[in-house]
Design a protein around this motif. Structure first.
Motif, mmCIF file in Angstrom:
data_model
loop_
_atom_site.group_PDB
_atom_site.id
_atom_site.type_symbol
_atom_site.label_atom_id
_atom_site.label_comp_id
_atom_site.label_asym_id
_atom_site.label_seq_id
_atom_site.Cartn_x
_atom_site.Cartn_y
_atom_site.Cartn_z
ATOM 1 N N HIS A 191 0.825 -1.203 0.000
ATOM 2 C CA HIS A 191 0.000 0.000 0.000
ATOM 3 C C HIS A 191 0.861 1.255 0.000
ATOM 4 C CE1 HIS A 191 -3.440 2.594 0.913
ATOM 5 N NE2 HIS A 191 -2.615 3.225 1.750
ATOM 6 N N LEU A 192 1.866 1.295 0.869
ATOM 7 C CA LEU A 192 2.740 2.463 0.925
ATOM 8 C C LEU A 192 3.536 2.611 -0.370
ATOM 9 C CD1 LEU A 192 4.101 2.233 4.583
ATOM 10 C CD2 LEU A 192 2.395 3.829 3.690
ATOM 11 N N ALA A 193 3.925 1.498 -0.970
ATOM 12 C CA ALA A 193 4.706 1.552 -2.208
ATOM 13 C C ALA A 193 3.921 2.235 -3.322
ATOM 14 C CB ALA A 193 5.129 0.149 -2.625
ATOM 15 N N VAL A 194 2.643 1.890 -3.461
ATOM 16 C CA VAL A 194 1.825 2.499 -4.506
ATOM 17 C C VAL A 194 1.391 3.899 -4.110
ATOM 18 C CG1 VAL A 194 -0.344 2.327 -5.788
ATOM 19 C CG2 VAL A 194 1.044 0.285 -5.411
ATOM 20 N N ALA A 195 0.951 4.078 -2.875
ATOM 21 C CA ALA A 195 0.434 5.373 -2.433
ATOM 22 C C ALA A 195 1.500 6.457 -2.472
ATOM 23 C CB ALA A 195 -0.141 5.257 -1.028
ATOM 24 N N HIS A 196 2.770 6.072 -2.205
ATOM 25 C CA HIS A 196 3.845 7.070 -2.154
ATOM 26 C C HIS A 196 4.891 6.869 -3.248
ATOM 27 C CE1 HIS A 196 2.352 8.804 1.568
ATOM 28 N NE2 HIS A 196 2.200 7.582 2.036
ATOM 29 N N SER A 197 4.620 5.992 -4.197
ATOM 30 C CA SER A 197 5.458 5.844 -5.381
ATOM 31 C C SER A 197 6.917 5.555 -5.035
ATOM 32 C CB SER A 197 5.369 7.108 -6.253
ATOM 33 O OG SER A 197 5.992 6.909 -7.502
ATOM 34 N N HIS A 198 7.130 4.456 -4.324
ATOM 35 C CA HIS A 198 8.468 3.961 -4.028
ATOM 36 C C HIS A 198 8.489 2.458 -4.324
ATOM 37 C CE1 HIS A 198 8.914 7.696 -1.781
ATOM 38 N NE2 HIS A 198 10.163 7.411 -1.497
ATOM 39 N N PRO A 199 9.598 1.912 -4.794
ATOM 40 C CA PRO A 199 9.706 0.461 -4.917
ATOM 41 C C PRO A 199 9.551 -0.209 -3.551
ATOM 42 C CG PRO A 199 11.447 1.523 -6.163
ATOM 43 C CD PRO A 199 10.783 2.591 -5.356
ATOM 44 N N ARG A 200 9.032 -1.408 -3.566
ATOM 45 C CA ARG A 200 8.747 -2.120 -2.321
ATOM 46 C C ARG A 200 9.992 -2.291 -1.450
ATOM 47 N NH1 ARG A 200 5.262 -6.198 -0.182
ATOM 48 N NH2 ARG A 200 3.815 -5.961 -1.922
#
Length: 522
Positions: A191-200
């Protein structure tokens, strides 16, 4: 996008969500209304958007560095003021948001982003960024992007872009995230990866670095997506903060040498143009300053920057060494610390191998492996002796330096605000090689410093594998190494962690995520 919907790692063999396979078709749905002849209106060339687009294409095709290429593009296209600001915001903002935007594009398209031609995909991303993260009116965001695609890609592709962007415009970013991001209860990392645009993998590393707190992890990732302020450094003895303030800067929060520039070109400030001042993040200034604050018994005239390029910390250390320490310290010659020439090092400063007359204070020896970066160090310093040398195979005698700076090469995860494409370029597989290099440099620094001297180990990364783990591994079992509490030498800054190390954070301090360890040789 690999692992799409879960914030997976770098998707195609390149540096990020944008580096897709190049064989996809563009499709042809949607379109803009034409004139009486049935032809669409002639597209208008918007230079700011074309500059942003060209930067995205250069990052994708040539692995260009955005922060280095953008000034060149603006100068070549003669953009300044609001147009330059718009081009920069569109390019940098799009690069930061690629991961999120690709998920939204996938939800609005009949094919996955990786199946689109990269030139079309980059243009659509620019449009999505305008729709979801700027004040550009939706009709203008769609219209200018369609014109851009018609000019740069083709008419059929512009129809496809028009259809996708009209669907994107139907919801705000806050409305899209629950649709495209994984459930935070079932997959909080995804969720954080997509919501804040960072690789997992970066989200996982950041979570570990802040102690497992997901709320703080979210705040840190959000700070990575904010435009950083420009921070200046007045090199002591050469410029003053007051001079920067009279040039339009504002007082800084922490560093006694810093000032913030809210707008304008730093190069237009006379002190910056003359290299008496420079652009330097406040945390970068403070970790160098902390090294100079540690008391050392005996002499304090020989300082070493082990991997000095491109010269930011070396420039400040050089100025403090000469102008900030007590006068009358004995002069030293480079040949008093350098080993006999053996082909492994080459002086970058003319005459650096001979005697140097010191007016007083300490003197810095700045070593850099790459010659072109050593030249940058020379431009940033005035009194330092600059050589090209491998810090892991030292060209100097052991145990002769009073203070040593190790600003080690790292993933740069602490500077993602300033290097927007870096998050898509970095790969966790680089960590083992970087770790070996970091351990080698720190070991070399501990051999170079004299008993009673101090070493600063610095990385622009909060990743535990590059910070506490490296220091712990190198110092383990060494009775001659004492770890100091770095926070004690930065009393003006709070929130640096539990010690003995100091960790700066974008979301806490408004700085890069700089790590500092201070080690004394017993």
């Amino acid at each position: 996008m690999s692992d799409r919907g879960t914030g997976g790692d770098v998707p195609r063999g390149g540096h990020g969500p944008g580096n897709r396979s190049r064989g996809g078709q563009t499709g042809a749905s949607g379109g803009r209304g034409g004139g009486r002849s049935g032809r669409p209106p002639r597209p208008v060339r918007d230079e700011a958007r074309n500059v942003a687009y060209d930067l995205l294409r250069a990052v994708d095709e040539r692995d260009a560095y955005a922060n280095l290429l953008m000034p060149t593009l603006l100068r070549e296209r003669r953009l300044s003021g609001r147009d330059a600001g718009l081009a920069t915001e569109l390019a940098y903002g799009t690069l930061r948001g690629l991961g999120t935007y690709d998920e939204i594009i996938a939800a609005c398209s009949d094919r996955a982003p990786e199946d689109l031609d990269p030139p079309l995909l980059d243009a659509i991303r620019l449009g999505v960024h305008q729709l979801l993260k700027t004040r550009v009116p939706p009709h203008a965001a769609v219209g200018t992007t369609v014109d851009l695609v018609r000019l740069r890609v083709g008419t059929g592709a512009s129809k496809y872009a028009n259809a996708v962007l009209r669907k994107v415009a139907g919801r705000s970013l806050e409305q899209w995230l629950p649709i495209v991001a994984p459930d935070p209860d079932q997959d909080p990392i995804g969720h954080l990866a997509v919501a804040h645009s960072h690789p997992r993998w970066i989200v996982t590393a950041m979570r570990d670095a802040v102690g497992g707190d997901f709320e703080e992890t979210a705040a840190l990732l959000a700070a990575d997506n904010e435009r950083p302020r420009v921070t200046l450094v007045a090199r002591p003895g050469r410029a003053s903060v007051e001079e920067l303030l009279t040039s339009g800067a504002e007082p800084a929060r922490y560093s006694p040498y810093a000032a913030y520039l809210s707008e304008g070109d730093p190069g237009s400030i006379q002190a910056v143009a003359e290299a008496r001042a420079a652009v330097q993040d406040e945390a970068s200034q403070l970790v160098a300053l902390a090294l100079t604050r540690v008391p050392v018994a005996g002499g304090d005239s020989r300082w070493l920057d082990l991997c000095a390029g491109p010269g930011g910390k070396a420039g400040l250390l050089d100025a403090i060494a000469v102008h900030g320490d007590e006068a009358g310290s004995p002069a030293w010659k480079p040949d008093a610390v350098l080993r006999e020439p053996d082909g492994r090092s080459e002086t970058a400063r003319e005459g650096a191998s001979g005697p140097v007359a010191f007016p007083g204070g300490a003197r810095l020896l700045a070593a850099e492996l790459q010659y072109h970066r050593a030249r940058l160090v020379r431009q940033a310093t005035r009194e330092a002796v600059v050589i090209t040398a491998d810090g892991t195979v030292p060209a100097w005698r052991a145990g002769v330096f009073d203070r040593v700076m190790v600003d080690a090469p790292c993933t740069g995860l602490g500077a993602l605000r300033r290097r927007p494409e870096a998050r898509w370029r970095r790969d966790p597989r680089s960590l083992p090689d970087l770790g070996r290099l970091q351990r080698g440099l720190l070991t070399s620094a501990l051999e170079a410093v004299r008993p009673g001297g101090v070493v600063a180990y610095v990385t622009c990364s909060p990743h535990l594998a590059e910070t506490a783990v490296v220091v712990g591994d190198v110092s383990a079992g060494r009775d001659d190494v004492e770890t100091l509490d770095a926070r004690a030498y930065l009393p003006e800054v709070d929130g640096l962690g539990e010690g003995p190390y100091a960790q700066f954070w974008p979301h806490r301090h408004g700085t890069d995520g700089m790590f500092l360890a201070l080690l004394r040789r017993r």
